[in-house]
Design a protein around this motif. Structure first.
Motif, short mmCIF file in Angstrom:
data_model
loop_
_atom_site.label_atom_id
_atom_site.label_comp_id
_atom_site.label_asym_id
_atom_site.label_seq_id
_atom_site.Cartn_x
_atom_site.Cartn_y
_atom_site.Cartn_z
N TRP A 1 0.98 -1.01 -0.10
CA TRP A 1 0.07 0.29 0.05
C TRP A 1 0.92 1.28 -0.08
O TRP A 1 0.65 2.26 -0.90
N TRP A 2 1.55 1.12 0.99
CA TRP A 2 2.28 2.58 1.02
C TRP A 2 3.77 2.89 -0.08
O TRP A 2 3.94 3.84 -0.26
N HIS A 3 3.89 1.55 -0.49
CA HIS A 3 4.97 1.61 -1.71
C HIS A 3 4.63 2.00 -3.04
O HIS A 3 5.37 2.19 -3.84
N TRP B 1 -14.35 14.55 7.39
CA TRP B 1 -14.15 13.27 8.08
C TRP B 1 -12.63 13.39 8.76
O TRP B 1 -12.68 12.43 9.30
N GLY B 2 -11.79 14.10 8.28
CA GLY B 2 -10.76 14.28 9.16
C GLY B 2 -9.64 13.70 8.14
O GLY B 2 -8.37 13.49 8.78
N TYR B 3 -9.77 13.23 6.96
CA TYR B 3 -8.68 12.63 6.22
C TYR B 3 -7.67 13.84 5.65
O TYR B 3 -8.08 14.96 5.37
N ARG B 4 -6.49 13.40 5.52
CA ARG B 4 -5.58 14.37 4.70
C ARG B 4 -4.89 13.50 3.49
O ARG B 4 -4.70 12.43 3.75
N LYS B 5 -4.62 14.23 2.46
CA LYS B 5 -3.78 13.54 1.29
C LYS B 5 -2.26 13.45 1.79
O LYS B 5 -1.71 14.54 2.47
N ILE B 6 -1.65 12.10 1.65
CA ILE B 6 -0.23 12.17 1.76
C ILE B 6 0.41 11.80 0.55
O ILE B 6 1.69 11.85 0.84
N GLY B 7 -0.30 11.69 -0.59
CA GLY B 7 0.45 11.27 -1.50
C GLY B 7 -0.46 10.60 -2.78
O GLY B 7 -1.78 10.50 -2.69
N THR B 8 0.31 10.51 -3.97
CA THR B 8 -0.38 9.90 -4.97
C THR B 8 -0.15 8.44 -5.36
O THR B 8 1.20 8.15 -5.41
N SER B 9 -1.06 7.54 -5.27
CA SER B 9 -1.04 6.36 -5.46
C SER B 9 -1.14 5.61 -7.05
O SER B 9 -2.19 6.22 -7.47
N HIS B 10 -0.12 4.86 -7.13
CA HIS B 10 -0.32 4.08 -8.65
C HIS B 10 -0.18 2.60 -8.13
O HIS B 10 0.58 1.86 -8.21
N PRO B 11 -1.49 1.88 -7.58
CA PRO B 11 -1.65 0.50 -7.10
C PRO B 11 -1.14 -0.40 -8.15
O PRO B 11 -0.90 -1.54 -7.69
N TRP B 12 -1.49 -0.59 -9.30
CA TRP B 12 -1.00 -1.56 -10.05
C TRP B 12 -0.73 -0.82 -11.64
O TRP B 12 -0.77 0.35 -12.00
N VAL B 13 -0.09 -1.66 -12.76
CA VAL B 13 0.46 -1.04 -13.83
C VAL B 13 -0.62 -0.35 -14.70
O VAL B 13 -0.49 0.69 -14.93
N ASP B 14 -1.81 -1.08 -14.67
CA ASP B 14 -2.89 -0.46 -15.79
C ASP B 14 -3.67 0.50 -14.98
O ASP B 14 -4.76 1.15 -15.35
N ALA B 15 -3.53 0.75 -13.62
CA ALA B 15 -4.48 1.62 -12.76
C ALA B 15 -4.08 3.10 -13.02
O ALA B 15 -3.04 3.62 -13.53
N PRO B 16 -5.21 3.74 -12.96
CA PRO B 16 -5.27 5.35 -12.75
C PRO B 16 -4.50 5.93 -11.46
O PRO B 16 -4.38 4.97 -10.59
N LEU B 17 -4.27 6.91 -11.49
CA LEU B 17 -3.68 7.59 -10.23
C LEU B 17 -4.72 7.97 -9.30
O LEU B 17 -5.78 8.24 -9.82
N TYR B 18 -4.41 7.75 -8.03
CA TYR B 18 -5.36 8.08 -7.11
C TYR B 18 -4.62 8.92 -5.88
O TYR B 18 -3.61 8.59 -5.72
#
Length: 186
Positions: free
Chosen positions: A84-86, A159-176
């Motif tokens: 997840w974090w990687h 609800w108290g969340y904060r963005k910590i970075g941009t995730s690219h979870p798998w090769v064909d995935a969009p950015l989140y």
């Protein structure tokens, strides 16, 4: 406002049997922009969901108006070997932050409400029911950065969340956008 909406909770293997109950809502919601999911995406979701139901602490909440599914959410604890974090592309987190013990972080995989039931508090109630009695230090989730996702992002920030970075979870995935909310437990 919600009147007759009820929230049913299913854990681990009991959640497996609920896929058919909420899948039509999933298909409807994720056919909308920015997702525009088709049959292949739905099939991939079904496969991923089957794996997710075996994760530690997995829980599913289904919101129903009478018997009609109006929304759902599910999540589980990140495993010690999580990637997840990687998956973050634009930030390097300290090793101590990324270390998981199987109960440190709870991840929300899906939180979705059908169009006709939005802006009625259903998403907030789904979120609250999902996190009820979760014993974790933090909760994390991802949200698409497109403008269509702005109401979801606004809710997460409220609800108290904060963005910590941009995730690219798998090769064909969009950015989140990867978001985190610290919890009082832990």
């Amino acid at each position: 406002m919600m009147t007759d909406v009820r929230f049913d909770r299913y854990e681990s293997q009991a959640a497996v049997a609920q896929l058919d109950a909420f899948l039509p809502a999933y298909e409807e919601i994720y056919a909308e922009p920015p997702y525009l999911e088709g049959p292949r995406d739905i099939a991939e979701f079904i496969d991923r969901y089957q794996v997710h139901t075996r994760r530690p602490g997995m829980r599913l909440i289904i919101a129903r108006d009478k018997e009609e599914v109006v929304g759902f959410t599910y999540g589980y604890f990140l495993a010690t070997e999580t990637r997840w974090w990687h998956n973050l592309q634009d930030v390097t987190l300290p090793d101590a932050y990324m270390r998981e013990d199987g109960h440190r972080s709870f991840v929300i995989i899906e939180l979705a409400v059908r169009m006709a039931w939005r802006r009625r508090g259903v998403a907030a109630s789904l979120h609250a029911h999902l996190l009820d009695s979760v014993d974790a230090e933090r909760v994390t989730l991802t949200v698409r950065p497109e403008a269509e996702a702005d109401p979801a992002r606004a809710a997460y920030l409220a609800w108290g969340y904060r963005k910590i970075g941009t995730s690219h979870p798998w090769v064909d995935a969009p950015l989140y956008d990867c978001m985190v909310r610290e919890l009082s437990a832990g």
